[in-house]
Design an enzyme around this catalytic site. Structure first.
Site, PDB file in Angstrom:
ATOM      1  N   GLN A   1       0.459 -28.468  -6.610  1.00  7.37           N
ATOM      2  CA  GLN A   1       0.128 -29.300  -5.455  1.00  7.37           C
ATOM      3  C   GLN A   1       1.366 -30.060  -4.990  1.00  7.37           C
ATOM      4  OE1 GLN A   1      -2.214 -33.119  -5.263  1.00  7.37           O
ATOM      5  NE2 GLN A   1      -3.627 -31.839  -4.086  1.00  7.37           N
TER       6      GLN A   1
ATOM      7  N   GLY B   1     -12.990 -33.402 -11.143  1.00  5.75           N
ATOM      8  CA  GLY B   1     -11.825 -34.185 -11.523  1.00  5.75           C
ATOM      9  C   GLY B   1     -12.017 -34.967 -12.802  1.00  5.75           C
TER      10      GLY B   1
ATOM     11  N   PRO C   1      -6.259 -31.840  -9.168  1.00  4.38           N
ATOM     12  CA  PRO C   1      -4.955 -32.455  -9.469  1.00  4.38           C
ATOM     13  C   PRO C   1      -5.128 -33.960  -9.598  1.00  4.38           C
ATOM     14  CG  PRO C   1      -5.090 -31.825  -7.144  1.00  4.38           C
ATOM     15  CD  PRO C   1      -6.321 -31.299  -7.806  1.00  4.38           C
TER      16      PRO C   1
ATOM     17  N   ASN D   1     -15.375 -31.179  -3.598  1.00  6.77           N
ATOM     18  CA  ASN D   1     -14.883 -32.077  -4.629  1.00  6.77           C
ATOM     19  C   ASN D   1     -15.479 -33.454  -4.394  1.00  6.77           C
ATOM     20  OD1 ASN D   1     -11.904 -33.966  -5.072  1.00  6.77           O
ATOM     21  ND2 ASN D   1     -13.116 -33.164  -6.742  1.00  6.77           N
TER      22      ASN D   1
ATOM     23  N   CYS E   1      -4.758 -37.844  -0.759  1.00  8.12           N
ATOM     24  CA  CYS E   1      -4.471 -39.000  -1.598  1.00  8.12           C
ATOM     25  C   CYS E   1      -4.324 -40.260  -0.746  1.00  8.12           C
ATOM     26  CB  CYS E   1      -3.200 -38.757  -2.406  1.00  8.12           C
ATOM     27  SG  CYS E   1      -2.792 -40.121  -3.511  1.00  8.12           S
TER      28      CYS E   1
ATOM     29  N   LYS F   1      -5.935 -29.466   0.395  1.00  9.37           N
ATOM     30  CA  LYS F   1      -6.998 -30.333  -0.114  1.00  9.37           C
ATOM     31  C   LYS F   1      -7.030 -31.581   0.750  1.00  9.37           C
ATOM     32  CE  LYS F   1      -8.871 -32.469  -4.306  1.00  9.37           C
ATOM     33  NZ  LYS F   1      -8.951 -33.895  -3.928  1.00  9.37           N
TER      34      LYS F   1
ATOM     35  N   HIS G   1     -12.652 -33.113  -0.361  1.00  5.83           N
ATOM     36  CA  HIS G   1     -13.240 -34.222  -1.111  1.00  5.83           C
ATOM     37  C   HIS G   1     -14.282 -34.855  -0.189  1.00  5.83           C
ATOM     38  CE1 HIS G   1     -12.582 -37.850  -3.964  1.00  5.83           C
ATOM     39  NE2 HIS G   1     -13.757 -37.971  -3.343  1.00  5.83           N
TER      40      HIS G   1
END
Length: 352
Positions: free
Chosen positions: A85, A249, A32, A226, A115, A154, A186
């Site tokens: 998401q 990504g 995303p 990721n 994020c 995530k 990630h």
């Protein structure tokens, strides 16, 4: 909604894919990405790969529940398997947003715990939630209780001064206790102060081995990795070492042919594929329908600019679309004009 009603996007309350199907699709996924993985981008990526799991941009639970922004849930049936998401930190609000996503027919609902942007931090969600594993667990439980659609997370390795070797296992143990069965990590920490979101994608060092260690420590957890993975050849070793999935990504966005055209064969063992030129032709009916409804060509073609990266004519392809697509009246004919500059090559023949 601007184009179709929510209950016409997908059969209400019915997900297109079973949990096992979505878990299989998660062997490779496109991350995303805010301002990038909108519905037009996802449709294009689906043309390139039938199997890869696609994710929406992050949609905040407050926008759906308090703001009534249901247009953010729009997508095309052809995008399945596709995951929504969500961003948020209020369990009750996330539960409501999850139900809206499930009713829209999404195959998975994912909670963003990775994020690092200031905007996300101010809303007390995203990577900052790595510091509150019990709150994340409460959110996941509320989301799971709201739907039969699979709920996933995530996250990052950790944030700020956390020591991931210590805090990440604790985080996973707390969240997995809710019954969570699938998670993407990630493989970088996030620095919430001192680094921009862009810098957080590049500067914190990658630690792939720690993610693999988490798979060893939590063998029943479907775990995807990721961060920094740019090609299928870089993805395959992670799968061979035992991880369940790889999420790519920026590389999938900027060089989609390199990542997605061969994904169905290399990742899923399929015996079919598509050429880049054929993919452009496959997009034309979708483009025609969008333009005929008053949409701008550039809303779609901006996601297609990198399709011919590294090929003769790629620069002309980008120039024609970049200059012409924003203009009033631009449509499929401009795409065909841009395509005429690109030398058609047959990848399979070239490999022989």
């Amino acid at each position: 909604m601007s184009e179709v009603k929510l209950d016409k996007i997908c059969a209400k309350g019915v997900s297109k894919q079973s949990v096992s199907d979505v878990s299989k699709a998660a062997r490779l996924s496109v991350a995303p990405m805010m301002d990038w993985t909108d519905r037009h981008c996802r449709y294009f990526h689906r043309v390139l790969s039938k199997e890869t799991l696609l994710y929406t941009e992050m949609v905040t639970a407050p926008a759906l529940v308090r703001g009534g922004a249901l247009h953010l849930l729009e997508y095309s049936q052809e995008e399945h398997p596709v995951a929504l998401q969500l961003g948020g930190s209020d369990p009750a609000e996330l539960a409501q947003a999850t139900k809206l996503g499930a009713d829209a027919g999404y195959d998975e609902i994912n909670l963003n715990v990775g994020c690092p942007s200031d905007r996300v931090q101010s809303g007390t969600f995203g990577a900052i939630l790595m510091k509150q594993p019990q709150l994340v667990a409460d959110c996941v439980k509320a989301m799971k209780d709201a739907t039969d659609v699979e709920v996933t997370v995530k996250c990052r390795l950790g944030v700020d001064d956390q020591t991931p070797e210590d805090t990440l296992p604790q985080f996973l143990e707390t969240v997995v206790a809710t019954g969570l069965s699938r998670l993407t990590i990630h493989a970088r920490k996030a620095w919430l102060k001192g680094l921009s979101p862009k810098e957080n994608r590049d500067i914190p060092p990658l630690d792939y081995d720690l993610v693999h260690q988490m798979k060893t420590d939590f063998p029943k957890l479907h775990l995807s990795i990721n961060g920094g993975i740019a090609t299928l050849d870089e993805a395959l070793p992670h799968l061979e070492r035992g991880l369940d999935g790889v999420m790519i990504g920026r590389a999938a966005y900027h060089d989609p042919a390199n990542v997605l055209l061969d994904a169905d064969q290399k990742i899923y063992g399929a015996d079919y594929g598509i050429q880049a030129h054929d993919a452009v032709h496959a997009m034309l009916p979708y483009i025609e329908a969008h333009v005929s409804r008053g949409g701008k060509l550039s809303q779609i073609t901006r996601h297609m600019l990198g399709l011919f990266t590294g090929r003769p004519g790629a620069r002309a392809w980008r120039r024609v679309l970049s200059e012409g697509a924003p203009k009033k009246g631009a449509g499929p004919e401009l795409v065909l004009e841009a395509l005429s500059y690109v030398a058609e090559t047959h990848r399979n023949q070239a490999a022989e």
